[in-house]
Scaffold this active site. Structure first.
Site, short mmCIF file in Angstrom:
data_model
loop_
_atom_site.label_atom_id
_atom_site.label_comp_id
_atom_site.label_asym_id
_atom_site.label_seq_id
_atom_site.Cartn_x
_atom_site.Cartn_y
_atom_site.Cartn_z
N CYS A 134 32.04 -52.83 6.50
CA CYS A 134 31.92 -53.65 7.70
C CYS A 134 33.14 -53.55 8.62
O CYS A 134 33.18 -54.19 9.67
CB CYS A 134 31.67 -55.11 7.32
SG CYS A 134 30.17 -55.32 6.33
N LYS A 200 29.74 -66.24 4.51
CA LYS A 200 28.86 -65.19 4.02
C LYS A 200 29.37 -64.74 2.66
O LYS A 200 30.52 -64.30 2.53
CB LYS A 200 28.86 -64.03 5.01
CG LYS A 200 28.00 -62.86 4.57
CD LYS A 200 27.93 -61.82 5.67
CE LYS A 200 27.12 -60.62 5.26
NZ LYS A 200 27.11 -59.60 6.31
N ARG A 222 31.70 -55.23 -1.25
CA ARG A 222 32.21 -56.00 -0.12
C ARG A 222 33.01 -57.24 -0.56
O ARG A 222 33.25 -58.14 0.24
CB ARG A 222 31.05 -56.45 0.77
CG ARG A 222 30.17 -55.33 1.30
CD ARG A 222 29.50 -55.76 2.59
NE ARG A 222 28.28 -55.07 2.94
CZ ARG A 222 28.21 -53.82 3.39
NH1 ARG A 222 29.30 -53.09 3.52
NH2 ARG A 222 27.03 -53.30 3.70
N GLU A 238 36.63 -71.50 5.81
CA GLU A 238 36.04 -70.47 6.68
C GLU A 238 35.42 -71.12 7.92
O GLU A 238 35.63 -70.67 9.05
CB GLU A 238 34.95 -69.70 5.92
CG GLU A 238 35.47 -68.68 4.91
CD GLU A 238 35.98 -67.40 5.55
OE1 GLU A 238 35.96 -67.30 6.79
OE2 GLU A 238 36.41 -66.49 4.82
N LYS A 253 25.11 -67.97 4.52
CA LYS A 253 24.27 -66.85 4.09
C LYS A 253 24.70 -66.37 2.72
O LYS A 253 25.91 -66.19 2.53
CB LYS A 253 24.43 -65.73 5.12
CG LYS A 253 23.73 -64.46 4.80
CD LYS A 253 24.10 -63.43 5.84
CE LYS A 253 23.52 -62.10 5.39
NZ LYS A 253 23.93 -61.02 6.21
N SER A 280 17.23 -60.92 2.73
CA SER A 280 16.21 -59.97 2.28
C SER A 280 15.82 -60.16 0.82
O SER A 280 14.65 -60.06 0.47
CB SER A 280 16.72 -58.55 2.52
OG SER A 280 17.93 -58.33 1.82
C1 PBG Z 1 25.91 -56.64 7.24
C2 PBG Z 1 24.79 -57.54 7.00
C3 PBG Z 1 24.13 -57.73 5.79
C4 PBG Z 1 23.09 -58.61 6.03
C5 PBG Z 1 23.14 -58.98 7.37
N1 PBG Z 1 24.22 -58.32 7.97
C6 PBG Z 1 24.31 -57.10 4.49
C7 PBG Z 1 25.60 -56.95 3.85
O1 PBG Z 1 26.57 -57.67 4.07
O2 PBG Z 1 25.64 -56.04 3.04
C8 PBG Z 1 22.13 -59.08 4.98
C9 PBG Z 1 20.86 -59.62 5.46
C10 PBG Z 1 19.79 -59.65 4.43
O3 PBG Z 1 19.99 -59.33 3.25
O4 PBG Z 1 18.68 -60.02 4.82
N2 PBG Z 1 26.99 -57.17 7.92
ZN ZN Z 2 28.51 -55.46 7.90
#
Ligand code: PBG
Ligand code: ZN
Length: 332
Positions: A134, A200, A222, A238, A253, A280
């Site tokens: 990222c 996140k 990550r 955060e 998230k 997802s």
């Molecule tokens: C990347 C990003 C991710 C998601 C949204 N933006 C994946 C990650 O951090 O690997 C995940 C969304 C999902 O799983 O529906 N910045």
């Molecule tokens: Zn990313």
């Protein structure tokens, strides 16, 4: 509360006896205005590529967007959030800042068809870097946080210029909100709000997304920048930092298994609109169980989303958004 034995038995069931009584005292409702649909925009032509691990979702090329946007507008949803899958990747994710980048094109296309539809632009580098992280890499093969900030600001400005209504940085870089705010303001986009993915987690539930967005890290993981799932109080640090940096809205998230975090962030910042991202993996789990006949899909999905609102989310990003908007219409 009562030391002495009750003379009258408490009967909470009195208020659950009929649908009307239950509706009268219902504390939380789910509305189509609470839902945002993610879309995956792939560079190329005539692409409508189903995502195996996310039944019902596909990667779409810009020229195939019109039909999808029509059906989104018909369902009555307020908005979408866009993720781009470019044809070329490089170490710095440069193509994410190009005026003719795939998301920039998609935004222009959507705004031409449905100017009133809210377009949220996700801002990150992982879909655009060849290494899939990222941020840009530093010598020690860590992430160079500060070198990443200027690219995120440039990407944000380009997306705002294309017509994005909301900028949503998701990379968990420290200082990303203030860097983007300053960049937007300097470019004359003082009116464009920032929805920060403030909280996140480094979650196992992003697997299907990485297939969808073709942004899996090519090495490592990550955990050096996303949050440790073991931590709750840190989420408040955060959130606080991002609010101080100028975030207009916050996000937690994933959503369902972090409902305690949603609750805590909402309690700590009641005046800041809070989003929850049903990711997802959450979608894939519901779909898989439903496909096997192990759960009632509609009931389970409605319960999952209602629970996020009960926890404190003001709106929810979910791959079920359109389906649920259509279900809600049937109910009336
Ligand atoms: C990347 C990003 C991710 C998601 C949204 N933006 C994946 C990650 O951090 O690997 C995940 C969304 C999902 O799983 O529906 N910045
Ligand atoms: Zn990313």
């Amino acid at each position: 509360m009562f030391d002495a034995p009750l003379k009258l038995p408490l009967r909470l069931q009195r208020l659950r006896r009929t649908p009307a009584l239950r509706a009268l005292i219902r504390e939380t409702v789910l509305d189509k205005n609470d839902l945002i649909l993610p879309l995956f925009i792939k560079s190329g032509e005539n692409i409508c590529q189903p995502i195996t691990s996310m039944p019902g979702c596909c990667q779409l090329s810009v020229d195939r967007l019109d039909e999808e946007i029509d059906s989104i507008v018909k369902s009555g949803l307020l908005g979408v959030i866009l993720f781009g899958i470019p044809d070329k990747k490089d170490p710095h994710g440069e193509v994410s800042c190009h005026d003719d980048g795939v998301v920039q094109q998609a935004i222009r296309c959507i705004k031409a068809i449905a100017p009133q539809l809210l377009v949220i632009a996700d801002v990150c580098l992982c879909e655009y870097t060849d290494h899939g992280h990222c941020g840009v890499l530093s010598d020690e093969s860590g992430i160079d946080n500060d070198a990443t900030l200027s690219i995120l600001a440039e990407q944000s400005e380009s997306l705002a210029h294309a017509g994005a209504d909301i900028i949503a940085p998701s990379g968990m870089m420290d200082g990303m909100v203030v860097a983007i705010r300053e960049g937007l303001d300097k470019a004359g986009f003082t009116h464009i709000p920032i929805l920060s993915y403030a909280v996140k987690y480094a979650s196992a539930l992003y697997g299907p997304f990485r297939e969808a967005a073709e942004g899996a890290p090519q090495f490592g993981d990550r955990r050096g920048y996303q949050m440790d799932p073991a931590n709750g109080a840190e989420a408040l640090r955060e959130a606080k930092l991002d609010v101080e940096e100028g975030a207009d809205m916050l996000m937690v998230k994933p959503a369902g298994i972090y409902a305690d975090v949603i609750y805590r962030v909402k309690q700590a910042f009641p005046g800041i609109p809070l989003a929850a991202y049903q990711v997802s993996g959450e979608y894939a789990m519901l779909k898989a169980a439903a496909a096997n006949g192990w759960i009632n899909e509609r009931a389970a999905v409605m319960e999952s989303l209602l629970s996020l609102k009960r926890a404190g989310a003001d709106f929810i990003i979910t791959y079920y958004a359109k389906t649920v908007a259509d279900w809600l219409k049937e109910q009336v």
